[in-house]
Design a protein around this motif. Structure first.
Motif, PDB file in Angstrom:
ATOM      1  N   UNK A   1      -8.297   3.997  -6.704  1.00 51.41           N
ATOM      2  CA  UNK A   1      -8.556   4.584  -8.018  1.00 51.41           C
ATOM      3  C   UNK A   1      -9.686   5.615  -7.947  1.00 51.41           C
ATOM      4  N   UNK A   2      -9.702   6.377  -6.844  1.00 52.15           N
ATOM      5  CA  UNK A   2     -10.702   7.428  -6.661  1.00 52.15           C
ATOM      6  C   UNK A   2     -11.994   7.005  -5.992  1.00 52.15           C
ATOM      7  N   UNK A   3     -12.180   5.718  -5.745  1.00 48.56           N
ATOM      8  CA  UNK A   3     -13.412   5.222  -5.101  1.00 48.56           C
ATOM      9  C   UNK A   3     -13.193   5.055  -3.601  1.00 48.56           C
ATOM     10  N   UNK A   4     -14.005   5.708  -2.762  1.00 52.34           N
ATOM     11  CA  UNK A   4     -13.851   5.586  -1.311  1.00 52.34           C
ATOM     12  C   UNK A   4     -14.438   4.287  -0.770  1.00 52.34           C
ATOM     13  N   UNK A   5     -13.786   3.777   0.274  1.00 51.24           N
ATOM     14  CA  UNK A   5     -14.265   2.569   0.914  1.00 51.24           C
ATOM     15  C   UNK A   5     -13.535   2.304   2.216  1.00 51.24           C
ATOM     16  N   UNK A   6     -13.707   1.084   2.743  1.00 48.27           N
ATOM     17  CA  UNK A   6     -13.075   0.655   3.989  1.00 48.27           C
ATOM     18  C   UNK A   6     -12.439  -0.714   3.789  1.00 48.27           C
ATOM     19  N   UNK A   7     -11.332  -0.924   4.491  1.00 47.92           N
ATOM     20  CA  UNK A   7     -10.684  -2.230   4.463  1.00 47.92           C
ATOM     21  C   UNK A   7     -11.521  -3.205   5.292  1.00 47.92           C
ATOM     22  N   UNK A   8     -11.916  -4.313   4.644  1.00 48.71           N
ATOM     23  CA  UNK A   8     -12.710  -5.328   5.327  1.00 48.71           C
ATOM     24  C   UNK A   8     -11.849  -6.485   5.814  1.00 48.71           C
ATOM     25  N   UNK A   9     -10.678  -6.667   5.201  1.00 44.70           N
ATOM     26  CA  UNK A   9      -9.815  -7.769   5.598  1.00 44.70           C
ATOM     27  C   UNK A   9      -8.786  -8.069   4.536  1.00 44.70           C
ATOM     28  N   UNK A  10      -8.209  -9.263   4.646  1.00 41.47           N
ATOM     29  CA  UNK A  10      -7.170  -9.742   3.737  1.00 41.47           C
ATOM     30  C   UNK A  10      -7.705 -10.990   3.041  1.00 41.47           C
ATOM     31  N   UNK A  11      -7.276 -11.224   1.805  1.00 43.65           N
ATOM     32  CA  UNK A  11      -7.729 -12.420   1.096  1.00 43.65           C
ATOM     33  C   UNK A  11      -6.565 -13.357   0.789  1.00 43.65           C
ATOM     34  N   UNK A  12      -6.876 -14.497   0.187  1.00 44.28           N
ATOM     35  CA  UNK A  12      -5.871 -15.524  -0.074  1.00 44.28           C
ATOM     36  C   UNK A  12      -4.818 -15.095  -1.089  1.00 44.28           C
ATOM     37  N   UNK A  13      -5.063 -14.025  -1.824  1.00 39.45           N
ATOM     38  CA  UNK A  13      -4.078 -13.486  -2.768  1.00 39.45           C
ATOM     39  C   UNK A  13      -3.061 -12.594  -2.070  1.00 39.45           C
ATOM     40  N   UNK A  14      -3.253 -12.366  -0.773  1.00 38.58           N
ATOM     41  CA  UNK A  14      -2.378 -11.459  -0.042  1.00 38.58           C
ATOM     42  C   UNK A  14      -2.708 -10.004  -0.336  1.00 38.58           C
TER      43      UNK A  14
END
Length: 74
Positions: free
Chosen positions: A25-38
């Motif tokens: 939604x326009x906010x930059x970041x990095x993937x840290x992992x996966x959570x229990x919600x998939x």
């Protein structure tokens, strides 16, 4: 707990990797992992903690060179 491989297969996102640059939604970041919600845990730039993000909602994925790999929800 789902793994990154589970997410890749279930969500049909074979290119997704931990550490990959994204924009949610326009906010930059990095993937840290996966959570229990998939879903993905994303650490937004300038933040200390990850946020639960649906991998297909307003998400843009970038390769190491900064090129768009895929974009969803535009």
């Amino acid at each position: 707990m789902p793994t990154m491989e589970d997410l890749r297969q279930h969500r049909q996102l074979p290119f997704v990797r931990r550490g990959m640059r994204v924009e949610v939604n326009g906010r930059p970041g990095r993937i840290a992992g996966v959570n229990s919600s998939g879903n993905l845990n994303v650490i937004f730039d300038g933040e200390a903690h990850s946020v639960n993000c649906h991998p297909l909602w307003q998400m843009t994925y970038f390769d190491k060179a900064g090129n768009v790999v895929a974009s969803y929800g535009d």
